[in-house]
Design a protein around this motif. Structure first.
Motif, mmCIF file in Angstrom:
data_model
loop_
_atom_site.group_PDB
_atom_site.id
_atom_site.type_symbol
_atom_site.label_atom_id
_atom_site.label_comp_id
_atom_site.label_asym_id
_atom_site.label_seq_id
_atom_site.Cartn_x
_atom_site.Cartn_y
_atom_site.Cartn_z
ATOM 1 N N TRP A 1 -11.871 -17.383 8.630
ATOM 2 C CA TRP A 1 -12.463 -18.410 8.234
ATOM 3 C C TRP A 1 -11.840 -19.847 8.812
ATOM 4 O O TRP A 1 -10.207 -19.249 8.641
ATOM 5 N N ALA B 1 -13.525 -33.329 -0.001
ATOM 6 C CA ALA B 1 -14.620 -32.376 -0.544
ATOM 7 C C ALA B 1 -16.078 -32.480 -0.247
ATOM 8 O O ALA B 1 -16.828 -32.243 -0.223
ATOM 9 N N LYS C 1 -19.187 -31.295 1.692
ATOM 10 C CA LYS C 1 -20.640 -30.274 1.200
ATOM 11 C C LYS C 1 -21.490 -31.800 1.254
ATOM 12 O O LYS C 1 -23.018 -30.505 2.030
ATOM 13 N N SER D 1 -24.527 -29.874 4.334
ATOM 14 C CA SER D 1 -26.084 -30.239 3.484
ATOM 15 C C SER D 1 -27.227 -30.445 4.536
ATOM 16 O O SER D 1 -28.565 -30.740 4.492
ATOM 17 N N VAL E 1 -20.172 -23.493 4.385
ATOM 18 C CA VAL E 1 -19.919 -22.707 2.770
ATOM 19 C C VAL E 1 -19.717 -24.028 2.074
ATOM 20 O O VAL E 1 -20.634 -24.161 1.689
ATOM 21 N N ASN F 1 -17.153 -25.417 -0.453
ATOM 22 C CA ASN F 1 -16.786 -24.984 -2.052
ATOM 23 C C ASN F 1 -16.169 -25.949 -1.864
ATOM 24 O O ASN F 1 -15.835 -26.831 -1.204
ATOM 25 N N SER F 2 -15.760 -26.014 -3.241
ATOM 26 C CA SER F 2 -14.953 -26.590 -3.942
ATOM 27 C C SER F 2 -13.214 -26.927 -4.117
ATOM 28 O O SER F 2 -12.703 -24.936 -3.130
ATOM 29 N N ASP G 1 -12.379 -23.150 -5.859
ATOM 30 C CA ASP G 1 -12.775 -22.429 -4.967
ATOM 31 C C ASP G 1 -12.048 -21.489 -3.798
ATOM 32 O O ASP G 1 -11.886 -20.703 -3.863
ATOM 33 N N PHE G 2 -11.721 -22.959 -3.107
ATOM 34 C CA PHE G 2 -11.262 -22.790 -1.957
ATOM 35 C C PHE G 2 -9.669 -21.967 -2.035
ATOM 36 O O PHE G 2 -9.197 -21.004 -1.008
ATOM 37 N N GLN H 1 -9.580 -18.213 -2.979
ATOM 38 C CA GLN H 1 -10.289 -17.717 -1.904
ATOM 39 C C GLN H 1 -9.046 -17.263 -1.020
ATOM 40 O O GLN H 1 -8.297 -16.265 -0.383
#
Length: 78
Positions: free
Chosen positions: A6, A24, A28, A32, A48, A50-51, A54-55, A58
């Protein structure tokens, strides 16, 4: 063993949270957009967006998995 890869964006420790949020939000917004998503799909990638929190989770989870894999395999630095 099955492993994937990733990519993500990271910033230096201490970066202004407003800058992190702006980056971020830009990511996003980009992922999108249908045309951008189609380009990722052509490459076989899942975007993805993500926020940052969240990252971070991960990355921590991934590090824990590899730490345990290395321990079980008895891998040592040379």
């Amino acid at each position: 063993m099955v492993a994937g890869n990733w990519w993500g964006l990271a910033a230096p420790v201490g970066t202004d949270p407003a800058i992190i949020a702006k980056l971020a939000d830009a990511v996003k917004a980009a992922v999108s957009k249908r045309d951008i998503m189609q380009q990722f799909e052509k490459l076989g990638l899942d975007a993805v967006g993500n926020s940052p929190a969240d990252f971070s989770v991960q990355i921590q989870q991934e590090a824990a998995v590899w730490k345990e894999t290395i321990r079980k395999a008895g891998i040592k630095a040379e």
